[in-house]
Design a protein around this motif. Structure first.
Motif, mmCIF file in Angstrom:
data_model
loop_
_atom_site.group_PDB
_atom_site.id
_atom_site.type_symbol
_atom_site.label_atom_id
_atom_site.label_comp_id
_atom_site.label_asym_id
_atom_site.label_seq_id
_atom_site.Cartn_x
_atom_site.Cartn_y
_atom_site.Cartn_z
ATOM 1 N N GLY A 176 0.785 -1.233 0.000
ATOM 2 C CA GLY A 176 0.000 0.000 0.000
ATOM 3 C C GLY A 176 0.812 1.275 0.000
ATOM 4 N N ILE A 177 2.074 1.224 -0.352
ATOM 5 C CA ILE A 177 2.933 2.407 -0.279
ATOM 6 C C ILE A 177 2.822 3.220 -1.568
ATOM 7 C CG2 ILE A 177 5.331 3.205 -0.109
ATOM 8 C CD1 ILE A 177 5.835 0.724 1.664
ATOM 9 N N GLU A 178 2.586 4.514 -1.404
ATOM 10 C CA GLU A 178 2.486 5.449 -2.531
ATOM 11 C C GLU A 178 2.956 6.818 -2.040
ATOM 12 O OE1 GLU A 178 -0.024 7.847 -2.199
ATOM 13 O OE2 GLU A 178 -0.869 6.961 -0.390
ATOM 14 N N PRO A 179 3.056 7.802 -2.915
ATOM 15 C CA PRO A 179 3.647 9.083 -2.504
ATOM 16 C C PRO A 179 2.981 9.739 -1.298
ATOM 17 C CG PRO A 179 3.570 8.958 -4.885
ATOM 18 C CD PRO A 179 2.834 7.752 -4.382
ATOM 19 N N GLY A 180 1.679 9.520 -1.132
ATOM 20 C CA GLY A 180 0.989 10.176 -0.036
ATOM 21 C C GLY A 180 1.344 9.655 1.341
ATOM 22 N N ASN A 181 1.850 8.431 1.441
ATOM 23 C CA ASN A 181 2.185 7.876 2.756
ATOM 24 C C ASN A 181 3.647 7.460 2.887
ATOM 25 O OD1 ASN A 181 2.441 5.256 1.536
ATOM 26 N ND2 ASN A 181 0.238 4.918 1.784
ATOM 27 N N ALA A 182 4.425 7.608 1.823
ATOM 28 C CA ALA A 182 5.806 7.115 1.830
ATOM 29 C C ALA A 182 6.642 7.752 2.931
ATOM 30 C CB ALA A 182 6.461 7.345 0.472
ATOM 31 N N ALA A 183 6.497 9.048 3.138
ATOM 32 C CA ALA A 183 7.295 9.730 4.166
ATOM 33 C C ALA A 183 6.967 9.183 5.553
ATOM 34 C CB ALA A 183 7.055 11.232 4.110
ATOM 35 N N SER A 184 5.694 8.931 5.824
ATOM 36 C CA SER A 184 5.305 8.389 7.130
ATOM 37 C C SER A 184 5.883 7.003 7.340
ATOM 38 C CB SER A 184 3.785 8.329 7.243
ATOM 39 O OG SER A 184 3.220 9.622 7.199
ATOM 40 N N ALA A 198 2.026 1.366 -7.461
ATOM 41 C CA ALA A 198 2.293 2.802 -7.583
ATOM 42 C C ALA A 198 3.293 3.105 -8.693
ATOM 43 C CB ALA A 198 2.796 3.365 -6.261
ATOM 44 N N ILE A 199 4.062 2.099 -9.106
ATOM 45 C CA ILE A 199 4.966 2.257 -10.247
ATOM 46 C C ILE A 199 4.437 1.505 -11.462
ATOM 47 C CG2 ILE A 199 7.261 1.725 -11.152
ATOM 48 C CD1 ILE A 199 8.393 2.313 -8.369
ATOM 49 N N PRO A 203 0.772 5.960 -15.051
ATOM 50 C CA PRO A 203 0.817 6.344 -16.466
ATOM 51 C C PRO A 203 2.244 6.605 -16.943
ATOM 52 C CG PRO A 203 -0.935 7.511 -15.318
ATOM 53 C CD PRO A 203 -0.134 6.806 -14.277
ATOM 54 N N ASP A 204 3.062 7.117 -16.036
ATOM 55 C CA ASP A 204 4.464 7.398 -16.340
ATOM 56 C C ASP A 204 5.323 6.776 -15.233
ATOM 57 O OD1 ASP A 204 7.022 8.441 -16.717
ATOM 58 O OD2 ASP A 204 6.312 10.420 -17.310
ATOM 59 N N PRO A 205 5.778 5.525 -15.402
ATOM 60 C CA PRO A 205 6.548 4.862 -14.342
ATOM 61 C C PRO A 205 7.821 5.613 -13.962
ATOM 62 C CG PRO A 205 5.780 3.247 -15.933
ATOM 63 C CD PRO A 205 5.493 4.597 -16.521
ATOM 64 N N GLN A 206 8.435 6.283 -14.906
ATOM 65 C CA GLN A 206 9.655 7.018 -14.578
ATOM 66 C C GLN A 206 9.351 8.184 -13.650
ATOM 67 O OE1 GLN A 206 12.171 8.045 -17.878
ATOM 68 N NE2 GLN A 206 13.369 9.525 -16.727
ATOM 69 N N ALA A 207 8.299 8.926 -13.954
ATOM 70 C CA ALA A 207 7.919 10.053 -13.095
ATOM 71 C C ALA A 207 7.471 9.571 -11.724
ATOM 72 C CB ALA A 207 6.812 10.868 -13.758
ATOM 73 N N SER A 209 8.426 6.849 -10.179
ATOM 74 C CA SER A 209 9.619 6.421 -9.446
ATOM 75 C C SER A 209 10.420 7.616 -8.961
ATOM 76 C CB SER A 209 10.494 5.535 -10.341
ATOM 77 O OG SER A 209 9.792 4.385 -10.746
ATOM 78 N N ARG A 210 10.529 8.619 -9.809
ATOM 79 C CA ARG A 210 11.285 9.815 -9.419
ATOM 80 C C ARG A 210 10.648 10.495 -8.208
ATOM 81 N NH1 ARG A 210 10.702 12.573 -13.777
ATOM 82 N NH2 ARG A 210 12.474 11.631 -14.845
ATOM 83 N N GLU A 211 9.319 10.551 -8.179
ATOM 84 C CA GLU A 211 8.629 11.176 -7.046
ATOM 85 C C GLU A 211 8.923 10.423 -5.749
ATOM 86 O OE1 GLU A 211 4.150 12.706 -5.746
ATOM 87 O OE2 GLU A 211 4.391 11.385 -7.488
ATOM 88 N N LEU A 212 8.856 9.103 -5.791
ATOM 89 C CA LEU A 212 9.140 8.304 -4.599
ATOM 90 C C LEU A 212 10.611 8.391 -4.207
ATOM 91 C CD1 LEU A 212 6.924 5.268 -5.558
ATOM 92 C CD2 LEU A 212 6.664 6.592 -3.458
#
Length: 221
Positions: A176-184, A198-199, A203-207, A209-212
């Motif tokens: 369940g890990i995605e940008p909204g909870n990754a920091a926590s 989440a990857i 729609p854009d796996p590179q983007a 991944s870069r966000e995470l």
């Protein structure tokens, strides 16, 4: 002491062809690595052995020149056949000691843990048997139907304290890990983030991944 073979696990991609929106898996993996993925686990439970080996060889050809380790889920025979850097084991797979004897001292071996009792058993393993733990699931995930009730953030913190007092093996959090909870998740004790949908379904796996990867860098300071 961290697992002797563990690289900087950082952002850890677990594959699932069914979530790739019809795109070839090597294409999605290539984009993910370009975005910052540091380790790729080939997890394809519906693949035949032949398919699994062919996929493994294709990914190894892609990843080896980039220095990104390929880890095979469950199947030691496939890991050996393709020359992968390691294997990730579940609780119903081959015992760790036997897997280490087969794969050798340099292989990267991860172990999935779903309960604190399993973690304590793993902590009793001799040094050099396991390189990192995969805590699963941290949060609810639809990508692993047989997963247990979940660690939650509090359970992750308890696991981190237990490991810090013992082996200090790296903890890779998955579920369940995605940008909204990754920091926590990172703040509660994960040393690395394992991500599937989440990857793979982005729609854009590179983007994605870069966000995470950017979240990982910020949290690590």
């Amino acid at each position: 002491m961290a697992g002797q073979n563990a690289p900087d696990l950082g952002l850890y991609l677990v594959t699932d062809r069914e979530l790739c929106l019809g795109r070839p898996l090597p294409e999605v993996v290539a984009q993910a690595v370009a975005g910052g993925v540091k380790v790729v686990q080939l997890r394809e439970k519906s693949a035949s052995t032949r398919e699994f080996v062919e996929l493994g060889r294709a990914l190894l050809a892609l990843l080896a020149p980039l220095g990104v380790p390929l880890v095979i889920n469950d199947r030691l025979d496939v890991a050996l056949a393709v020359g992968a850097q390691g294997a990730h084991l579940g609780q119903s797979d081959m015992p760790v000691a036997e897997a280490r004897a087969i794969l050798g001292p340099k292989a990267l071996i991860g172990l999935s843990l779903e309960t604190m009792a399993q973690l304590r058993e793993a902590e009793a393993l001799p040094r050099g048997m396991v390189d990192y733990y995969g805590l699963s699931p941290i949060l609810h995930t639809p990508t692993k139907a047989d997963a247990g009730p979940g660690w939650g953030l509090a359970g992750l913190g308890q696991a981190r304290a237990e490991v810090d007092a013992g082996s200090r093996r790296p903890i890779v959090a998955i579920g369940g890990i995605e940008p909204g909870n990754a920091a926590s998740v990172l703040r509660c004790g994960a040393g690395a983030l394992a991500v599937v949908s989440a990857i793979c379904s982005a729609p854009d796996p590179q983007a994605a991944s870069r966000e995470l990867a950017n979240i990982l860098r910020r949290e690590r300071g």
